[in-house]
Design a protein around this motif. Structure first.
Motif, mmCIF file in Angstrom:
data_model
loop_
_atom_site.group_PDB
_atom_site.id
_atom_site.type_symbol
_atom_site.label_atom_id
_atom_site.label_comp_id
_atom_site.label_asym_id
_atom_site.label_seq_id
_atom_site.Cartn_x
_atom_site.Cartn_y
_atom_site.Cartn_z
ATOM 1 N N LEU A 20 -4.663 10.237 -23.872
ATOM 2 C CA LEU A 20 -3.713 10.971 -23.042
ATOM 3 C C LEU A 20 -3.953 12.479 -23.128
ATOM 4 O O LEU A 20 -3.836 13.189 -22.129
ATOM 5 C CB LEU A 20 -2.272 10.635 -23.437
ATOM 6 N N LEU A 21 -4.296 12.978 -24.308
ATOM 7 C CA LEU A 21 -4.651 14.385 -24.470
ATOM 8 C C LEU A 21 -5.841 14.721 -23.574
ATOM 9 O O LEU A 21 -5.830 15.731 -22.869
ATOM 10 C CB LEU A 21 -5.004 14.700 -25.923
ATOM 11 N N GLY A 22 -6.847 13.874 -23.591
ATOM 12 C CA GLY A 22 -8.042 14.103 -22.788
ATOM 13 C C GLY A 22 -7.751 14.094 -21.297
ATOM 14 O O GLY A 22 -8.190 14.983 -20.561
ATOM 15 N N GLY A 59 -10.326 15.110 -26.539
ATOM 16 C CA GLY A 59 -9.513 13.899 -26.427
ATOM 17 C C GLY A 59 -10.362 12.663 -26.190
ATOM 18 O O GLY A 59 -10.165 11.624 -26.821
ATOM 19 N N ALA A 60 -11.320 12.770 -25.290
ATOM 20 C CA ALA A 60 -12.187 11.628 -24.975
ATOM 21 C C ALA A 60 -13.051 11.237 -26.172
ATOM 22 O O ALA A 60 -13.206 10.038 -26.475
ATOM 23 C CB ALA A 60 -13.075 11.955 -23.775
ATOM 24 N N LEU A 61 -13.603 12.224 -26.857
ATOM 25 C CA LEU A 61 -14.447 11.920 -28.022
ATOM 26 C C LEU A 61 -13.639 11.292 -29.149
ATOM 27 O O LEU A 61 -14.089 10.331 -29.780
ATOM 28 C CB LEU A 61 -15.142 13.189 -28.523
ATOM 29 N N GLN A 62 -12.444 11.811 -29.400
ATOM 30 C CA GLN A 62 -11.615 11.240 -30.460
ATOM 31 C C GLN A 62 -11.215 9.806 -30.111
ATOM 32 O O GLN A 62 -11.179 8.942 -30.979
ATOM 33 C CB GLN A 62 -10.375 12.104 -30.699
ATOM 34 N N TYR A 63 -10.924 9.571 -28.845
ATOM 35 C CA TYR A 63 -10.588 8.213 -28.400
ATOM 36 C C TYR A 63 -11.778 7.282 -28.623
ATOM 37 O O TYR A 63 -11.642 6.214 -29.226
ATOM 38 C CB TYR A 63 -10.197 8.238 -26.923
#
Length: 125
Positions: A20-22, A59-63
């Protein structure tokens, strides 16, 4: 899901938060670029799109990696049972090393995205 030092420090609930952050950051980047174009701001203002693009990449990388950079910095993990403190120094070092790598990747992606945005907007204006 199980905590793995330097590999995985968040579970599905925390992953969704990072996604969601991403997505939110990407939408903010799109809105910002649209505002720059619509309001005829100077082209150099497009450089500031690096901030939300970095957030989108982070955000995408952490996901994808199931790894929270912030948790690594605080020395905690949460794979589904709530936040737990990391007491093993080697595990903490492995998490922080991974956090530095993810941060560098996010910065590189954000910068590349900014260059692409600048080039695309400049080509069409």
């Amino acid at each position: 899901m199980e905590y793995q030092p330097g590999v995985c420090n968040i579970g599905p609930t925390q992953q969704r938060r990072r996604l969601l952050l991403g997505v939110g950051s990407l939408l903010a980047a799109v809105a910002y670029v649209a505002a720059v174009v619509a309001l005829a701001w100077p082209r150099w203002a497009l450089v500031l799109s690096v901030v939300p693009l970095y957030g989108a990449a982070m955000g995408a990388l952490q996901y994808r990696e199931r790894f929270c950079v912030g948790f690594a910095g605080m020395g905690v993990f949460d794979v589904g049972e709530g936040a737990n403190e990391i007491e093993n120094e080697e595990a903490l070092a492995a998490d922080r090393k991974k956090a530095v790598k993810l941060n560098a990747k996010a910065m590189a992606i954000g910068a590349a995205g900014t260059v692409a945005v600048f080039a695309a907007v400049t080509a069409f204006l």
